[in-house]
Scaffold this motif. Structure first.
Motif, mmCIF file in Angstrom:
data_model
loop_
_atom_site.group_PDB
_atom_site.id
_atom_site.type_symbol
_atom_site.label_atom_id
_atom_site.label_comp_id
_atom_site.label_asym_id
_atom_site.label_seq_id
_atom_site.Cartn_x
_atom_site.Cartn_y
_atom_site.Cartn_z
ATOM 1 N N ASP A 92 0.838 -1.199 0.000
ATOM 2 C CA ASP A 92 0.000 0.000 0.000
ATOM 3 C C ASP A 92 0.872 1.248 0.000
ATOM 4 O OD1 ASP A 92 -1.883 1.968 0.297
ATOM 5 O OD2 ASP A 92 -2.614 1.290 2.252
ATOM 6 N N PRO A 93 0.973 1.927 -1.160
ATOM 7 C CA PRO A 93 1.787 3.154 -1.191
ATOM 8 C C PRO A 93 1.260 4.249 -0.273
ATOM 9 C CG PRO A 93 1.314 2.365 -3.416
ATOM 10 C CD PRO A 93 0.445 1.579 -2.490
ATOM 11 N N ASP A 94 -0.016 4.172 0.090
ATOM 12 C CA ASP A 94 -0.601 5.199 0.947
ATOM 13 C C ASP A 94 -0.462 4.884 2.432
ATOM 14 O OD1 ASP A 94 -1.469 6.734 -1.242
ATOM 15 O OD2 ASP A 94 -3.273 5.510 -1.460
ATOM 16 N N ALA A 95 0.120 3.749 2.747
ATOM 17 C CA ALA A 95 0.318 3.399 4.153
ATOM 18 C C ALA A 95 1.419 4.269 4.757
ATOM 19 C CB ALA A 95 0.676 1.927 4.278
ATOM 20 N N GLN A 96 1.565 4.157 6.053
ATOM 21 C CA GLN A 96 2.640 4.863 6.755
ATOM 22 C C GLN A 96 3.289 3.912 7.750
ATOM 23 O OE1 GLN A 96 1.067 8.378 8.605
ATOM 24 N NE2 GLN A 96 0.885 9.495 6.672
ATOM 25 N N GLY A 97 4.616 3.968 7.815
ATOM 26 C CA GLY A 97 5.327 3.272 8.874
ATOM 27 C C GLY A 97 5.480 1.781 8.729
ATOM 28 N N LEU A 98 5.374 1.237 7.497
ATOM 29 C CA LEU A 98 5.572 -0.197 7.328
ATOM 30 C C LEU A 98 7.055 -0.544 7.385
ATOM 31 C CD1 LEU A 98 3.101 -0.981 4.392
ATOM 32 C CD2 LEU A 98 2.739 -1.345 6.854
ATOM 33 N N PRO A 99 7.419 -1.685 7.989
ATOM 34 C CA PRO A 99 8.828 -2.092 7.999
ATOM 35 C C PRO A 99 9.301 -2.405 6.588
ATOM 36 C CG PRO A 99 7.440 -3.877 8.787
ATOM 37 C CD PRO A 99 6.546 -2.681 8.649
ATOM 38 N N VAL A 100 10.613 -2.309 6.386
ATOM 39 C CA VAL A 100 11.203 -2.405 5.048
ATOM 40 C C VAL A 100 12.290 -3.469 5.031
ATOM 41 C CG1 VAL A 100 12.405 -1.137 3.212
ATOM 42 C CG2 VAL A 100 10.753 0.055 4.677
ATOM 43 N N LEU A 101 12.271 -4.302 4.004
ATOM 44 C CA LEU A 101 13.326 -5.282 3.749
ATOM 45 C C LEU A 101 14.043 -4.879 2.472
ATOM 46 C CD1 LEU A 101 14.722 -8.104 4.187
ATOM 47 C CD2 LEU A 101 12.931 -9.029 2.702
ATOM 48 N N VAL A 102 15.359 -4.706 2.530
ATOM 49 C CA VAL A 102 16.170 -4.429 1.337
ATOM 50 C C VAL A 102 17.041 -5.643 1.077
ATOM 51 C CG1 VAL A 102 17.909 -2.951 0.275
ATOM 52 C CG2 VAL A 102 16.172 -1.940 1.771
ATOM 53 N N GLN B 163 15.551 8.240 1.337
ATOM 54 C CA GLN B 163 14.893 9.436 0.814
ATOM 55 C C GLN B 163 13.504 9.156 0.245
ATOM 56 O OE1 GLN B 163 17.657 10.926 -2.104
ATOM 57 N NE2 GLN B 163 19.302 11.148 -0.609
ATOM 58 N N ASN B 164 13.243 7.927 -0.183
ATOM 59 C CA ASN B 164 12.042 7.667 -0.965
ATOM 60 C C ASN B 164 11.080 6.632 -0.414
ATOM 61 O OD1 ASN B 164 12.343 9.202 -3.712
ATOM 62 N ND2 ASN B 164 14.379 8.332 -3.290
ATOM 63 N N ILE B 165 11.495 5.809 0.521
ATOM 64 C CA ILE B 165 10.656 4.665 0.880
ATOM 65 C C ILE B 165 9.358 5.090 1.544
ATOM 66 C CG2 ILE B 165 11.475 4.097 3.212
ATOM 67 C CD1 ILE B 165 10.970 1.701 0.187
ATOM 68 N N GLY B 166 9.322 6.268 2.154
ATOM 69 C CA GLY B 166 8.080 6.755 2.744
ATOM 70 C C GLY B 166 6.973 6.915 1.717
ATOM 71 N N ALA B 167 7.348 7.232 0.469
ATOM 72 C CA ALA B 167 6.350 7.395 -0.594
ATOM 73 C C ALA B 167 5.726 6.066 -0.994
ATOM 74 C CB ALA B 167 6.994 8.064 -1.813
ATOM 75 N N PHE B 168 6.344 4.960 -0.593
ATOM 76 C CA PHE B 168 5.824 3.620 -0.895
ATOM 77 C C PHE B 168 5.195 2.959 0.339
ATOM 78 C CE2 PHE B 168 9.080 4.592 -3.980
ATOM 79 C CZ PHE B 168 8.559 4.126 -5.179
ATOM 80 N N GLY B 169 5.038 3.743 1.411
ATOM 81 C CA GLY B 169 4.421 3.231 2.632
ATOM 82 C C GLY B 169 5.399 2.739 3.672
ATOM 83 N N GLY B 170 6.708 2.831 3.398
ATOM 84 C CA GLY B 170 7.707 2.287 4.304
ATOM 85 C C GLY B 170 8.228 3.282 5.314
ATOM 86 N N ASP B 171 8.828 2.750 6.351
ATOM 87 C CA ASP B 171 9.416 3.535 7.433
ATOM 88 C C ASP B 171 10.934 3.472 7.305
ATOM 89 O OD1 ASP B 171 10.331 4.635 9.799
ATOM 90 O OD2 ASP B 171 9.114 3.379 11.116
#
Length: 492
Positions: free
Chosen positions: A105-115, A180-188
């Motif tokens: 969900d790009p509109d989510a906020q604060g999702l954990p991120v795996l790179v 710089q950008n992951i917040g726009a994809f719903g990530g924290d």
């Protein structure tokens, strides 16, 4: 910037360089989010060609309009499907420095991120593998990013007047892009876990040991880590020799006069893994990979970890039981007349450790010399790293695992076998040649769930490392075992 057919369910996101268009796809399995948005081939840097070849990466310049992110970008791997049983396609093109972002969900906020950083010995591999698709991490609430980086000599070779560790610099710039950008994809951006397998596992441990990289991630998951930590003198000797073989000066101008194909040809000749080459790798590590240059990487990773760098970062580290045993498959007849002591000595087992090693690995020794030789190679290249890293980290939060489930094809837990379990993609392509028919989905559920728990909360769900050496053993059934790496202790 092309108009897309109406049947594609598109979604757009604004990055710092411009808008990108991805598409929705379904997840698989049960529970969680039922769809995942994929944004593929987003450039984080300018194409490393022309005057930018052999240079540090440069951030991608902004673009106008909406950029399609519907297909994977070009790969640094050229003209082959990789060196492992993971399907890792090569894609032609110049713009090889890209990221792929998968989000529920790009509109989510604060999702954990795996790179995810792919493996391949630092000279092969591709982020375009269907096994690295983040859809099922998305299903479970984790934004997933895979990144590309320069490989082989282009990424890691010593050149007199070029910046060192260009591939490492690619990792750093890609991780800066994530920040710089992951917040726009719903990530924290404050909950970024870096993970990788084989060379990718070595990559994330390298980053864990780099003081300059600490702000870019919060957790680390290292699978079957292949260390490089190439000594500066060894890197320079390799670079000078390769340039000499090509008849050019070891400079950017000299090496840039050689085509990409010619450099790859010279690289392949210089890194052929015959018996002598295998012995060199076992003794000295990989010849191309992160270099201890005194500039970007100040000291060997183990020394950095022992000095406390990254001690605040939770780490999961482990390996498969028989990583490279498959290289010995079919060699039993050839080894019949080779004395066991001589065979193991040729593979680097000290005479003083022979009795202890055989006792600690009696179950494998009973299966023949090929299996025993394969276990020793696996131990020296991968498995000793696990308790070694845990010891270097001291009281830092560290969890160990072993992947022990025997492949239905090979009969043992070989290199790369755990990757589709981690990504929960046993329904994906090319599983049978690695895992055999009907690999246990229940095991994938547990491996993947532990990864999700770690990425989301910093604890995979079993006891952390302490003096007892407890590790999660992934087999059927899954169990937690004290002193789980006892079989490699004679090598430590």
């Amino acid at each position: 910037m092309t108009e897309q057919p109406a049947e594609i369910d598109c979604v757009e996101v604004a990055t710092t360089a411009g808008r990108v268009r991805g598409c929705w796809r379904p997840t698989t399995g049960t529970g969680g989010a039922r769809r995942s948005a994929a944004f593929l081939g987003i450039p984080f840097a300018e194409a490393p060609v022309g005057r930018r070849r052999f240079a540090a990466p440069v951030p991608k310049a902004p673009w106008d309009g909406v950029r399609d992110a519907l297909a994977f970008g070009a790969t640094a791997q050229r003209g082959d499907p990789g060196i492992t049983l993971i399907p890792e396609p090569s894609i032609p093109g110049q713009c090889t420095l890209t990221v792929n972002v998968f989000t529920p969900d790009p509109d989510a906020q604060g999702l954990p991120v795996l790179v995810w950083i792919h493996g391949g010995g630092y000279f092969s591999g591709s982020p375009a593998s269907p096994w690295y698709d983040g859809r099922n991490f998305n299903r479970d609430g984790v934004v997933t990013v895979t990144l590309s980086y320069r490989l082989g000599f282009d990424g890691f070779g010593w050149i007199e007047d070029a910046p060192s560790n260009r591939g490492v610099r690619d990792w750093l710039l890609a991780l800066e892009w994530v920040q710089q950008n992951i917040g726009a994809f719903g990530g924290d951006r404050s909950q970024v876990t870096i993970a990788g397998q084989s060379a990718g596992g070595g990559a994330v441990l390298t980053l864990l040991g780099m003081s300059a990289a600490q702000h870019l991630f919060s957790r680390v998951y290292a699978m079957s880590a292949a260390f490089a930590d190439v000594a500066a003198a060894r890197a320079e000797a390799f670079g000078r020799a390769l340039a000499g073989s090509g008849g050019v000066a070891p400079t950017r101008a000299g090496l840039s006069s050689l085509s990409e194909e010619r450099v790859l040809e010279l690289q392949k000749k210089a890194t052929e893994l015959d018996a002598a080459g295998l012995a060199a790798v076992l003794d000295q590590g990989l010849p191309l990979g992160p270099v201890v240059d005194g500039d970007l990487i100040l000291q060997p990773t183990r020394d950095s970890l022992q000095a406390g760098v990254g001690a605040d970062k939770p780490l999961v580290v482990g390996a498969a039981d028989d990583e490279f045993t498959m290289v010995m498959t079919g060699a039993e007849k050839k080894l019949r007349w080779v004395p066991r002591r001589l065979l193991l000595g040729k593979l680097g087992l000290p005479a003083a450790a022979l009795r202890g090693y055989l006792a600690a690995n009696a179950d494998v020794a009973a299966k023949g010399k090929a299996r025993l030789a394969g276990r020793l190679v696996s131990d020296r290249m991968f498995r000793t790293t696990v308790p070694g890293i845990a010891a270097h980290r001291g009281s830092a939060p560290t969890w160990l695992y072993r992947f022990a489930w025997p492949s239905g094809h090979f009969g043992f837990a070989e290199h790369c076998l755990d990757v589709p379990f981690f990504f929960d993609c046993l329904d994906g392509p090319a599983i049978d040649p690695l895992a055999g028919p009907n690999p246990p989905q229940a095991l994938a559920d547990q491996v993947h769930a532990a990864a999700v728990a770690f990425v989301s909360g910093g604890d995979p769900g079993w006891p952390r490392h302490d003096g007892r050496g407890v590790a999660r053993v992934y087999d059927v059934p899954v169990r937690d075992v004290a002193d789980a790496y006892a079989s490699v202790r004679p090598l430590l």
